[in-house]
Design a protein around this motif. Structure first.
Motif, PDB file in Angstrom:
ATOM      1  N   LEU A   1     -11.210 -31.812 -56.822  1.00  0.00           N
ATOM      2  CA  LEU A   1     -12.240 -31.880 -58.235  1.00  0.00           C
ATOM      3  C   LEU A   1     -13.343 -32.543 -57.901  1.00  0.00           C
ATOM      4  N   ALA A   2     -12.380 -33.909 -57.857  1.00  0.00           N
ATOM      5  CA  ALA A   2     -14.159 -35.076 -57.889  1.00  0.00           C
ATOM      6  C   ALA A   2     -15.163 -35.040 -56.851  1.00  0.00           C
ATOM      7  N   THR A   3     -14.395 -34.768 -56.094  1.00  0.00           N
ATOM      8  CA  THR A   3     -15.114 -34.796 -54.021  1.00  0.00           C
ATOM      9  C   THR A   3     -16.191 -33.386 -54.081  1.00  0.00           C
ATOM     10  N   ALA A   4     -15.718 -32.047 -55.097  1.00  0.00           N
ATOM     11  CA  ALA A   4     -16.475 -31.316 -54.811  1.00  0.00           C
ATOM     12  C   ALA A   4     -17.343 -31.150 -55.574  1.00  0.00           C
ATOM     13  N   ILE A   5     -17.164 -32.251 -56.225  1.00  0.00           N
ATOM     14  CA  ILE A   5     -18.394 -31.993 -57.994  1.00  0.00           C
ATOM     15  C   ILE A   5     -19.590 -33.422 -57.293  1.00  0.00           C
ATOM     16  N   ALA A   6     -19.077 -34.210 -56.072  1.00  0.00           N
ATOM     17  CA  ALA A   6     -19.613 -35.394 -56.324  1.00  0.00           C
ATOM     18  C   ALA A   6     -20.515 -34.768 -55.149  1.00  0.00           C
ATOM     19  N   ALA A   7     -19.783 -33.905 -54.035  1.00  0.00           N
ATOM     20  CA  ALA A   7     -20.953 -33.659 -52.643  1.00  0.00           C
ATOM     21  C   ALA A   7     -21.365 -32.455 -53.660  1.00  0.00           C
ATOM     22  N   GLU A   8     -21.618 -31.511 -54.418  1.00  0.00           N
ATOM     23  CA  GLU A   8     -22.321 -31.175 -54.353  1.00  0.00           C
ATOM     24  C   GLU A   8     -23.964 -31.358 -55.380  1.00  0.00           C
ATOM     25  N   ALA A   9     -23.878 -32.773 -56.444  1.00  0.00           N
ATOM     26  CA  ALA A   9     -24.443 -32.932 -57.287  1.00  0.00           C
ATOM     27  C   ALA A   9     -25.248 -34.120 -55.395  1.00  0.00           C
ATOM     28  N   GLY A  10     -24.370 -34.228 -54.775  1.00  0.00           N
ATOM     29  CA  GLY A  10     -25.461 -34.928 -54.254  1.00  0.00           C
ATOM     30  C   GLY A  10     -25.997 -33.827 -53.349  1.00  0.00           C
ATOM     31  N   LYS A  11     -25.972 -32.947 -52.943  1.00  0.00           N
ATOM     32  CA  LYS A  11     -26.899 -32.197 -52.316  1.00  0.00           C
ATOM     33  C   LYS A  11     -28.220 -31.754 -53.014  1.00  0.00           C
ATOM     34  N   LEU A  12     -27.402 -31.535 -54.017  1.00  0.00           N
ATOM     35  CA  LEU A  12     -28.527 -31.439 -55.216  1.00  0.00           C
ATOM     36  C   LEU A  12     -29.831 -32.648 -55.442  1.00  0.00           C
ATOM     37  N   LEU A  13     -29.547 -33.404 -55.341  1.00  0.00           N
ATOM     38  CA  LEU A  13     -30.480 -34.853 -55.561  1.00  0.00           C
ATOM     39  C   LEU A  13     -31.042 -34.639 -54.102  1.00  0.00           C
ATOM     40  N   LEU A  14     -30.264 -34.387 -53.011  1.00  0.00           N
ATOM     41  CA  LEU A  14     -31.405 -34.617 -51.858  1.00  0.00           C
ATOM     42  C   LEU A  14     -32.961 -33.409 -52.012  1.00  0.00           C
TER      43      LEU A  14
ATOM     44  N   ASP B   1     -31.743 -45.253 -48.858  1.00  0.00           N
ATOM     45  CA  ASP B   1     -30.230 -43.942 -48.174  1.00  0.00           C
ATOM     46  C   ASP B   1     -29.237 -44.724 -49.691  1.00  0.00           C
ATOM     47  N   ASP B   2     -29.182 -45.902 -50.084  1.00  0.00           N
ATOM     48  CA  ASP B   2     -28.318 -46.340 -50.712  1.00  0.00           C
ATOM     49  C   ASP B   2     -27.563 -46.592 -51.662  1.00  0.00           C
ATOM     50  N   TRP B   3     -28.194 -45.119 -52.556  1.00  0.00           N
ATOM     51  CA  TRP B   3     -28.089 -44.862 -53.968  1.00  0.00           C
ATOM     52  C   TRP B   3     -26.629 -43.634 -53.286  1.00  0.00           C
ATOM     53  N   ALA B   4     -25.943 -43.433 -54.595  1.00  0.00           N
ATOM     54  CA  ALA B   4     -24.292 -43.246 -54.633  1.00  0.00           C
ATOM     55  C   ALA B   4     -23.900 -41.774 -56.584  1.00  0.00           C
ATOM     56  N   VAL B   5     -23.464 -41.340 -56.209  1.00  0.00           N
ATOM     57  CA  VAL B   5     -22.805 -40.165 -56.992  1.00  0.00           C
ATOM     58  C   VAL B   5     -21.760 -40.708 -56.965  1.00  0.00           C
ATOM     59  N   HIS B   6     -21.445 -41.041 -58.690  1.00  0.00           N
ATOM     60  CA  HIS B   6     -19.899 -41.317 -58.875  1.00  0.00           C
ATOM     61  C   HIS B   6     -18.821 -40.003 -59.277  1.00  0.00           C
ATOM     62  N   ILE B   7     -17.940 -39.894 -59.709  1.00  0.00           N
ATOM     63  CA  ILE B   7     -16.873 -38.712 -59.778  1.00  0.00           C
ATOM     64  C   ILE B   7     -15.337 -39.864 -59.859  1.00  0.00           C
ATOM     65  N   ALA B   8     -14.606 -39.891 -61.344  1.00  0.00           N
ATOM     66  CA  ALA B   8     -13.777 -40.712 -61.290  1.00  0.00           C
ATOM     67  C   ALA B   8     -13.556 -40.422 -62.633  1.00  0.00           C
TER      68      ALA B   8
ATOM     69  N   ALA C   1     -13.996 -40.467 -57.026  1.00  0.00           N
ATOM     70  CA  ALA C   1     -15.187 -39.513 -55.070  1.00  0.00           C
ATOM     71  C   ALA C   1     -16.561 -40.169 -55.505  1.00  0.00           C
ATOM     72  N   VAL C   2     -16.511 -40.983 -54.117  1.00  0.00           N
ATOM     73  CA  VAL C   2     -18.510 -41.493 -54.506  1.00  0.00           C
ATOM     74  C   VAL C   2     -18.647 -41.029 -52.779  1.00  0.00           C
ATOM     75  N   ALA C   3     -19.787 -40.366 -53.015  1.00  0.00           N
ATOM     76  CA  ALA C   3     -20.592 -39.770 -52.213  1.00  0.00           C
ATOM     77  C   ALA C   3     -21.712 -40.020 -52.194  1.00  0.00           C
ATOM     78  N   LEU C   4     -22.375 -40.836 -50.839  1.00  0.00           N
ATOM     79  CA  LEU C   4     -23.761 -41.126 -50.210  1.00  0.00           C
ATOM     80  C   LEU C   4     -24.105 -39.693 -49.641  1.00  0.00           C
ATOM     81  N   PRO C   5     -24.799 -39.145 -50.199  1.00  0.00           N
ATOM     82  CA  PRO C   5     -25.273 -37.869 -50.366  1.00  0.00           C
ATOM     83  C   PRO C   5     -26.852 -38.168 -48.706  1.00  0.00           C
TER      84      PRO C   5
ATOM     85  N   GLY D   1     -24.878 -38.215 -45.858  1.00  0.00           N
ATOM     86  CA  GLY D   1     -23.883 -36.871 -45.481  1.00  0.00           C
ATOM     87  C   GLY D   1     -22.593 -36.795 -46.031  1.00  0.00           C
ATOM     88  N   ILE D   2     -22.103 -38.402 -46.546  1.00  0.00           N
ATOM     89  CA  ILE D   2     -20.709 -39.142 -46.732  1.00  0.00           C
ATOM     90  C   ILE D   2     -20.244 -38.815 -48.164  1.00  0.00           C
ATOM     91  N   VAL D   3     -18.861 -38.516 -48.008  1.00  0.00           N
ATOM     92  CA  VAL D   3     -18.487 -38.408 -49.598  1.00  0.00           C
ATOM     93  C   VAL D   3     -16.625 -38.755 -49.523  1.00  0.00           C
TER      94      VAL D   3
END
Length: 240
Positions: free
Chosen positions: A7-20, A92-99, A110-114, A117-119
């Motif tokens: 769940l954390a991975t999926a949400i972090a990835a989705e939030a990262g895409k929104l931020l981009l 590029d050096d920002w992130a999304v944190h879900i824990a 999970a930590v996304a580095l949108p 393109g990495i979670v």
């Protein structure tokens, strides 16, 4: 993969895409861009967590803190945009944190580095690459901690400047650095997800006095952090 990590991975990835997507629009710059991105990513994360875990407490940097969470065994701890300055500057050096903190410990995350393109997730755990002969320490690009600079000098570590806490912590997980030592002040949302991922990867993570990191506390201030390879932890802690 655990359900919570998934769940954390999926949400972090989705939030990262929104931020981009928000950044690509180019409608705002500077503080206005950061404010919009923080607010919209936070809304998305809260919506997804409430849908998946309707009874769960959430501690977010961008939301009012419901202190009823302090009595809960489990609390989600999130930072919708870690490194707002770097994000707004187009870096590029920002992130999304879900824990998820369970009984005060960083249990899953999970930590996304949108922009890359990495979670990275606590499950499956990342594999940390072998280290080079000379240690590398990642530090703040604007205000490196005095203790970090002193330790780096003592062990002849190469210094690598980087933005957000999540990006720095994941640099150690990804094998781009070997030590992240921070003593300049942080909150629980700055480190909970990175610590969950780092611990799952077999790294050392603690306060800089060697004591464990506790989360879901009444006071969310958690000012210092050490993430490094386990075999180096005793030496670094003794130098601090």
């Amino acid at each position: 993969m655990s359900d919570d990590a998934l769940l954390a991975t999926a949400i972090a990835a989705e939030a990262g895409k929104l931020l981009l997507a928000i950044r690509r629009e180019g409608r705002e710059t500077g503080k206005a861009l950061g404010d919009r991105a923080d607010a919209e990513a936070n809304a998305l994360i809260l919506e997804r967590l409430r849908a998946a875990r309707p009874q769960a407490f959430v501690l977010s940097e961008e939301s009012a803190d419901d202190k009823a969470r302090c009595a809960a065994a489990q609390t989600w701890i999130v930072d919708p945009l870690d490194g707002t300055r770097e994000y707004a500057e187009g870096r590029d050096d920002w992130a999304v944190h879900i824990a998820l903190a369970v009984d005060g410990r960083a249990s899953a995350g999970a930590v996304a580095l949108p922009a890359l393109g990495i979670v990275l997730s606590s499950s499956p755990a990342p594999v940390v690459p072998p280290r080079p002969a000379r240690p590398r320490m990642v530090v703040s690009r604007t205000r490196p901690a005095r203790q970090a600079l002193a330790v780096a000098q003592a062990i002849d570590a190469e210094l690598i400047s980087m933005g957000s806490a999540g990006a720095k912590a994941m640099a150690v997980v990804r094998g781009e650095a070997d030590i992240y030592l921070h003593a300049g002040g942080q909150y629980e949302w700055d480190s909970c997800a990175p610590v969950a991922v780092a611990l799952a990867a077999g790294l050392h993570a603690s306060r800089i006095d060697g004591t464990p990191l506790y989360y879901n506390c009444h006071d969310t201030w958690l000012p210092d952090l050490l993430i490094c390879r386990r075999e180096d932890a005793d030496r670094i802690l003794s130098l601090i």
